[in-house]
Scaffold this motif. Structure first.
Motif, mmCIF file in Angstrom:
data_model
loop_
_atom_site.group_PDB
_atom_site.id
_atom_site.type_symbol
_atom_site.label_atom_id
_atom_site.label_comp_id
_atom_site.label_asym_id
_atom_site.label_seq_id
_atom_site.Cartn_x
_atom_site.Cartn_y
_atom_site.Cartn_z
ATOM 1 N N GLY A 44 -18.760 7.907 29.388
ATOM 2 C CA GLY A 44 -18.606 6.530 29.831
ATOM 3 C C GLY A 44 -19.106 5.594 28.759
ATOM 4 N N GLU A 45 -19.653 4.493 29.157
ATOM 5 C CA GLU A 45 -20.157 3.521 28.207
ATOM 6 C C GLU A 45 -21.678 3.622 28.102
ATOM 7 O OE1 GLU A 45 -18.311 2.368 25.995
ATOM 8 O OE2 GLU A 45 -16.574 3.195 27.000
ATOM 9 N N PRO A 46 -22.373 2.689 27.466
ATOM 10 C CA PRO A 46 -23.782 2.909 27.116
ATOM 11 C C PRO A 46 -24.683 3.370 28.246
ATOM 12 C CG PRO A 46 -22.957 1.036 25.913
ATOM 13 C CD PRO A 46 -21.850 1.457 26.832
ATOM 14 N N MET A 47 -24.536 2.822 29.452
ATOM 15 C CA MET A 47 -25.403 3.274 30.536
ATOM 16 C C MET A 47 -25.133 4.730 30.882
ATOM 17 S SD MET A 47 -26.160 1.524 34.263
ATOM 18 C CE MET A 47 -26.593 -0.037 33.487
ATOM 19 N N SER A 48 -23.881 5.152 30.803
ATOM 20 C CA SER A 48 -23.537 6.553 31.040
ATOM 21 C C SER A 48 -24.128 7.449 29.960
ATOM 22 C CB SER A 48 -22.017 6.720 31.096
ATOM 23 O OG SER A 48 -21.461 5.980 32.155
ATOM 24 N N THR A 102 -18.004 -0.241 15.586
ATOM 25 C CA THR A 102 -19.342 0.242 15.268
ATOM 26 C C THR A 102 -20.384 -0.299 16.238
ATOM 27 O OG1 THR A 102 -18.782 0.431 12.918
ATOM 28 C CG2 THR A 102 -21.134 0.318 13.476
ATOM 29 N N GLU A 103 -20.254 -1.564 16.617
ATOM 30 C CA GLU A 103 -21.241 -2.196 17.495
ATOM 31 C C GLU A 103 -21.336 -1.491 18.838
ATOM 32 O OE1 GLU A 103 -20.114 -4.585 14.249
ATOM 33 O OE2 GLU A 103 -18.819 -3.766 15.830
ATOM 34 N N LEU A 104 -20.204 -1.019 19.365
ATOM 35 C CA LEU A 104 -20.237 -0.317 20.653
ATOM 36 C C LEU A 104 -20.927 1.034 20.507
ATOM 37 C CD1 LEU A 104 -19.614 0.076 23.598
ATOM 38 C CD2 LEU A 104 -17.267 0.698 22.996
ATOM 39 N N MET A 105 -20.648 1.745 19.425
ATOM 40 C CA MET A 105 -21.318 3.030 19.218
ATOM 41 C C MET A 105 -22.818 2.837 19.028
ATOM 42 S SD MET A 105 -21.155 6.274 19.111
ATOM 43 C CE MET A 105 -21.862 7.745 18.348
ATOM 44 N N LEU A 106 -23.214 1.762 18.378
ATOM 45 C CA LEU A 106 -24.638 1.490 18.226
ATOM 46 C C LEU A 106 -25.291 1.259 19.585
ATOM 47 C CD1 LEU A 106 -24.667 -0.838 15.077
ATOM 48 C CD2 LEU A 106 -25.272 1.583 15.201
ATOM 49 N N ARG A 107 -24.574 0.650 20.504
ATOM 50 C CA ARG A 107 -25.107 0.467 21.858
ATOM 51 C C ARG A 107 -25.244 1.811 22.562
ATOM 52 N NH1 ARG A 107 -21.213 -3.049 24.880
ATOM 53 N NH2 ARG A 107 -22.690 -2.700 26.592
ATOM 54 N N ARG A 108 -24.270 2.723 22.368
ATOM 55 C CA ARG A 108 -24.379 4.067 22.951
ATOM 56 C C ARG A 108 -25.626 4.775 22.440
ATOM 57 N NH1 ARG A 108 -18.134 6.311 22.144
ATOM 58 N NH2 ARG A 108 -17.179 4.974 23.738
ATOM 59 N N ILE A 109 -25.814 4.736 21.127
ATOM 60 C CA ILE A 109 -26.950 5.437 20.530
ATOM 61 C C ILE A 109 -28.258 4.809 20.994
ATOM 62 C CG2 ILE A 109 -28.128 5.996 18.366
ATOM 63 C CD1 ILE A 109 -25.313 5.996 17.060
ATOM 64 N N ALA A 113 -22.233 6.156 9.605
ATOM 65 C CA ALA A 113 -23.322 7.130 9.695
ATOM 66 C C ALA A 113 -24.664 6.482 9.364
ATOM 67 C CB ALA A 113 -23.050 8.302 8.762
ATOM 68 N N LYS A 114 -24.690 5.644 8.337
ATOM 69 C CA LYS A 114 -25.934 4.958 7.977
ATOM 70 C C LYS A 114 -26.398 4.044 9.110
ATOM 71 C CE LYS A 114 -25.104 4.927 2.973
ATOM 72 N NZ LYS A 114 -24.817 4.066 1.796
ATOM 73 N N ALA A 115 -25.456 3.335 9.715
ATOM 74 C CA ALA A 115 -25.809 2.441 10.814
ATOM 75 C C ALA A 115 -26.297 3.227 12.026
ATOM 76 C CB ALA A 115 -24.600 1.581 11.189
ATOM 77 N N TYR A 116 -25.676 4.382 12.283
ATOM 78 C CA TYR A 116 -26.074 5.205 13.425
ATOM 79 C C TYR A 116 -27.494 5.753 13.221
ATOM 80 C CZ TYR A 116 -21.009 5.195 14.437
ATOM 81 O OH TYR A 116 -19.710 4.823 14.695
ATOM 82 N N ALA A 117 -27.786 6.144 11.982
ATOM 83 C CA ALA A 117 -29.140 6.630 11.686
ATOM 84 C C ALA A 117 -30.161 5.509 11.867
ATOM 85 C CB ALA A 117 -29.197 7.197 10.276
ATOM 86 N N ASP A 118 -29.815 4.316 11.425
ATOM 87 C CA ASP A 118 -30.717 3.170 11.586
ATOM 88 C C ASP A 118 -30.966 2.868 13.057
ATOM 89 O OD1 ASP A 118 -30.967 2.867 8.844
ATOM 90 O OD2 ASP A 118 -29.464 1.264 8.707
ATOM 91 N N ALA A 119 -29.987 3.183 13.913
ATOM 92 C CA ALA A 119 -30.127 2.933 15.352
ATOM 93 C C ALA A 119 -30.955 4.012 16.046
ATOM 94 C CB ALA A 119 -28.753 2.837 16.000
ATOM 95 N N GLY A 120 -31.305 5.077 15.308
ATOM 96 C CA GLY A 120 -32.174 6.092 15.883
ATOM 97 C C GLY A 120 -31.604 7.495 15.950
ATOM 98 N N ALA A 121 -30.376 7.713 15.470
ATOM 99 C CA ALA A 121 -29.814 9.068 15.478
ATOM 100 C C ALA A 121 -30.612 9.961 14.539
ATOM 101 C CB ALA A 121 -28.347 9.044 15.069
ATOM 102 N N ASP A 122 -30.945 11.160 15.011
ATOM 103 C CA ASP A 122 -31.754 12.108 14.230
ATOM 104 C C ASP A 122 -30.905 12.991 13.325
ATOM 105 O OD1 ASP A 122 -34.236 11.518 15.783
ATOM 106 O OD2 ASP A 122 -33.068 12.414 17.407
#
Length: 304
Positions: A98-102, A140-147, A180-189
């Motif tokens: 789903g979306e970020p809450m999911s 990208t902004e939506l994926m950052l919200r998911r992460i 990938a860089k943005a996702y890592a900055d958002a907290g992806a390990d």
């Protein structure tokens, strides 16, 4: 070796070990398991972890990999697999169902299932197999919200959140690197970039991204199959073989069934089967039998 009914290693300990292994300099090899018994065989073979593929969970339900499975189905199968092994288990959580809450709820459910981590992808929901054409990725902004939602919901800081990007096939490798860089900055390990083609693609990605990286060595896709040692030399930290065990098993099943339909007997396959004694060994039948004997030979004292 796991206990008779569940692993003796706590989920946090497995997650901590997985995190440490990802930065050990030794690539972590995670074959896909389509059942708990396969997960146990993966551990006995001396491999490093277990992967639960969304495509495999769907295929086991006789469904295509187009976002039809539910969080309940994936979490349930993941729990069963994690129970059967002491190895860390990494789960394909698609787009977070789903979306970020999911996505946040997905992390919560998978933590409760006892797995070591999961990956979320940046495809449009419902997704499709990463090695098929016609994929779409979200902004990208939506994926950052998911992460961010997943990271914020995580209760155990050792739980590994991996971000998968499918952008290389849609927008090009340079875009995938920036994502990938943005996702890592958002907290992806951990970062998983899907459907790269050649060693040069993997090398380019490794040179540009500092976060630990996961490679997908799936058969019959767009990626040239590389050995774990080659990927380790490039600098990758983990590699999955998501559908390999299912494809091997189903290839043998279909061939055997065709032979039985033609000949009316399975005798030509006896030497290619897992022997009963080996199955019982993998199931630890003798240990269960000893446990059962210990319980049921107990004689209750006379009540008088």
């Amino acid at each position: 070796m796991p206990g008779l009914f569940s692993s003796n290693v706590t989920p946090t300990d497995r997650r901590t070990a997985f995190r440490k292994a990802l930065t050990s300099g030794t690539i972590q090899r995670l074959p896909g398991a389509f059942s708990p018994l396969v997960a146990r065989a993966i551990q006995e073979a001396g491999l490093d972890g277990v992967y639960v593929s969304g495509a495999v969970v769907a295929a086991d339900l006789a469904l295509p990999d187009i976002g039809l499975t539910t969080l309940t189905e994936v979490a349930g199968r993941s729990r069963q697999i994690a129970r059967a092994t002491d190895l860390p288990v990494l789960v394909d959580a698609d787009t977070g169902f789903g979306e970020p809450m999911s996505a946040a709820r997905t992390v919560s459910e998978l933590e409760d299932a006892g797995v070591a981590g999961c990956h979320l992808e940046d495809q449009v929901n419902p997704k499709r197999c990463g090695h098929l054409d016609g994929k779409e990725v979200v902004p990208t902004e939506l994926m950052l919200r998911r992460i961010t939602a997943a990271v914020n919901e995580r209760r155990d800081d050792s739980f590994v959140i991996c971000a998968r990007t499918d952008a290389a096939a849609v927008e090009g490798i340079d875009s995938a690197i920036e994502r990938a860089k943005a996702y890592a900055d958002a907290g992806a390990d951990l970062i998983f970039t899907e459907a790269l083609h050649t060693p040069a693609d993997f090398e380019k990605f490794r040179a540009a991204v500092d976060t630990p990286l996961l490679a997908n060595m799936t058969e019959f896709g767009k990626t040239e199959l590389l050995s774990a040692s080659t990927l380790q030399d490039i600098g990758y930290n983990a590699v999955i073989y998501p559908v390999t065990t299912l494809r091997i098993a189903m290839g043998q099943v279909e061939a055997a069934l065709s032979d039985i339909a033609e000949t009316g007997t399975q005798t030509g396959w006896i030497d290619r089967m897992q022997h009963r004694s080996r199955l019982y060994e993998l199931l630890r039948y003798s240990e269960y039998n000893a446990f059962d004997t210990d319980v049921f030979t107990y004689t209750r004292p006379d009540d008088n």
